[in-house]
Design an enzyme around this catalytic site. Structure first.
Site, PDB file in Angstrom:
ATOM      1  CB  ALA A  35      23.482 -18.821 -12.082  1.00  9.49           C
ATOM      2  CE1 TYR A 103      15.186 -18.298 -17.060  1.00  7.91           C
ATOM      3  CE2 TYR A 103      15.432 -17.181 -19.167  1.00  7.91           C
ATOM      4  CZ  TYR A 103      15.935 -18.007 -18.180  1.00  7.91           C
ATOM      5  OH  TYR A 103      17.184 -18.542 -18.309  1.00  7.91           O
ATOM      6  NE  ARG A 105      14.523 -14.225 -14.061  1.00 13.99           N
ATOM      7  CZ  ARG A 105      15.723 -14.795 -14.244  1.00 13.99           C
ATOM      8  NH1 ARG A 105      16.094 -15.165 -15.467  1.00 13.99           N
ATOM      9  NH2 ARG A 105      16.537 -14.991 -13.227  1.00 13.99           N
ATOM     10  NE  ARG A 167      21.086 -17.984 -18.091  1.00 12.87           N
ATOM     11  CZ  ARG A 167      22.289 -18.530 -18.025  1.00 12.87           C
ATOM     12  NH1 ARG A 167      23.236 -18.139 -18.867  1.00 12.87           N
ATOM     13  NH2 ARG A 167      22.573 -19.447 -17.132  1.00 12.87           N
ATOM     14  N   GLY A 256      27.955 -25.381 -15.789  1.00 13.91           N
ATOM     15  CA  GLY A 256      28.895 -24.280 -15.570  1.00 13.91           C
ATOM     16  C   GLY A 256      28.954 -23.851 -14.119  1.00 13.91           C
ATOM     17  CG  ASP A 257      25.550 -22.331 -12.368  1.00 16.96           C
ATOM     18  OD1 ASP A 257      26.141 -21.311 -12.749  1.00 16.96           O
ATOM     19  OD2 ASP A 257      24.352 -22.570 -12.634  1.00 16.96           O
TER      20      ASP A 257
END
Length: 315
Positions: A35, A103, A105, A167, A256-257
């Site tokens: 993001a 993900y 991560r 999130r 959105g970003d």
């Protein structure tokens, strides 16, 4: 010196070459996804100096991420390479126009960010610090790092822009809403999805939500984004409805970003609220028209042409 600073994790995103459950997909192509770096790329494309701070693994994926972000004109000199932790990765899954993400991560390099990763001198000439609600939930050290960034921004008179960017997959069984509301109160510019605002403030209508936002905290500009239904912007005195820009959506991720980047570009340029909002609406719509997070983001010339209603000549 960069006028905008942002910090957060960017992963290598593997996008499938076919729309099906991943068990049936045999080939993928890499892109980047994050993001904060999305916003950085969006601002750089619009001609603004922006610095992205993060940690990447000292691995091929880490150098790929840095190369991709730097190639868009973003300042990456504050990135640290971590030999102990890898670069995070994610996989997209597409089906019937919907996108799911998976993900990988945990224990990534970015999740090991520490307050010491922030060089105070970088904040001395900045105008905006942009943060999201993703980074502080990655780890305790990331939360402290974002809090330190907010502290440095305040010390040097830098406006704080915040997108809660909730999130749920990262939240697990914890409720981070109180922490995100604290960041909202610290911010001068608040950029939220309408659904996120309902989670954090409990109101149903834009009027109720804006009343709650301006009743508590330092907010000077606030936006509620609602995808294809448009958006609402307020400076505490007025509420403007921003019509969605016509588009042919392919992938909504990153929209959105893009909105945030173009809206902040308008703020940096001293534009009025209506213009800032229209810039955001156009950029957000254009972001949906391509695969990938940032590939559809407009550059300055394209955005200006649309804002001025000038026809593009292709042949």
């Amino acid at each position: 010196m960069a006028k905008v600073i942002t910090l957060g994790e960017t992963m290598v995103c593997f996008s499938p070459d076919s729309a099906a459950p991943l068990r049936y997909v045999s080939s993928f192509h890499p892109r980047i996804a994050g993001a904060e770096s999305n916003l950085a790329v969006g601002l750089a494309k619009l001609g603004h100096e922006v610095l992205w701070i993060s940690r990447l693994g000292e691995d091929e994926f880490g150098h790929y991420v840095q190369n991709m972000i730097r190639s868009e004109g973003v300042d990456t000199r504050a990135v640290r390479f971590d030999e102990a932790n890898p670069t995070g990765i994610m996989f997209k899954e597409t089906s019937r126009g919907e996108t799911a993400v998976y993900y990988y991560r945990k224990h990534s390099a970015a999740s090991a960010m520490e307050p010491e990763d922030l060089d105070e001198s970088l904040f001395e000439e900045a105008e905006i610090l942009h943060i999201t609600g993703i980074t502080p939930v990655l780890s305790e050290s990331c939360r402290r790092t974002v809090e330190r960034a907010v502290e440095l921004a305040k010390r040097h008179g830098v406006r704080i822009s915040f997108d809660p960017n909730i999130r749920r997959k990262l939240w697990g069984d914890r409720d981070y809403a109180p922490m995100l509301r604290d960041f909202c109160r610290e911010s001068q510019i608040l950029l939220m999805g309408l659904d996120e605002a309902k989670v954090l403030y409990g109101g149903e209508s834009p009027e109720e939500i804006f009343a709650a936002v301006y009743g508590d905290g330092a907010v000077q500009l606030a936006v509620l984004k609602d995808g294809g239904n448009g958006a609402w912007a307020s400076d505490g005195k007025q509420i403007l409805y921003l019509e969605p820009w016509p588009c042919r959506p392919v992938d909504p991720i990153g929209a959105g970003d893009a909105f945030n980047a173009a809206f902040l570009a308008g703020v940096l340029e001293g534009c009025d609220l209506q213009t800032c909002g229209r810039m955001g609406a156009v950029a957000g719509a254009m972001a949906t028209e391509t695969d990938g997070d940032t590939e559809g983001y407009p550059d300055r010339r394209k955005l200006q042409r649309i804002l001025e209603n000038r026809e593009q000549i292709y042949r």
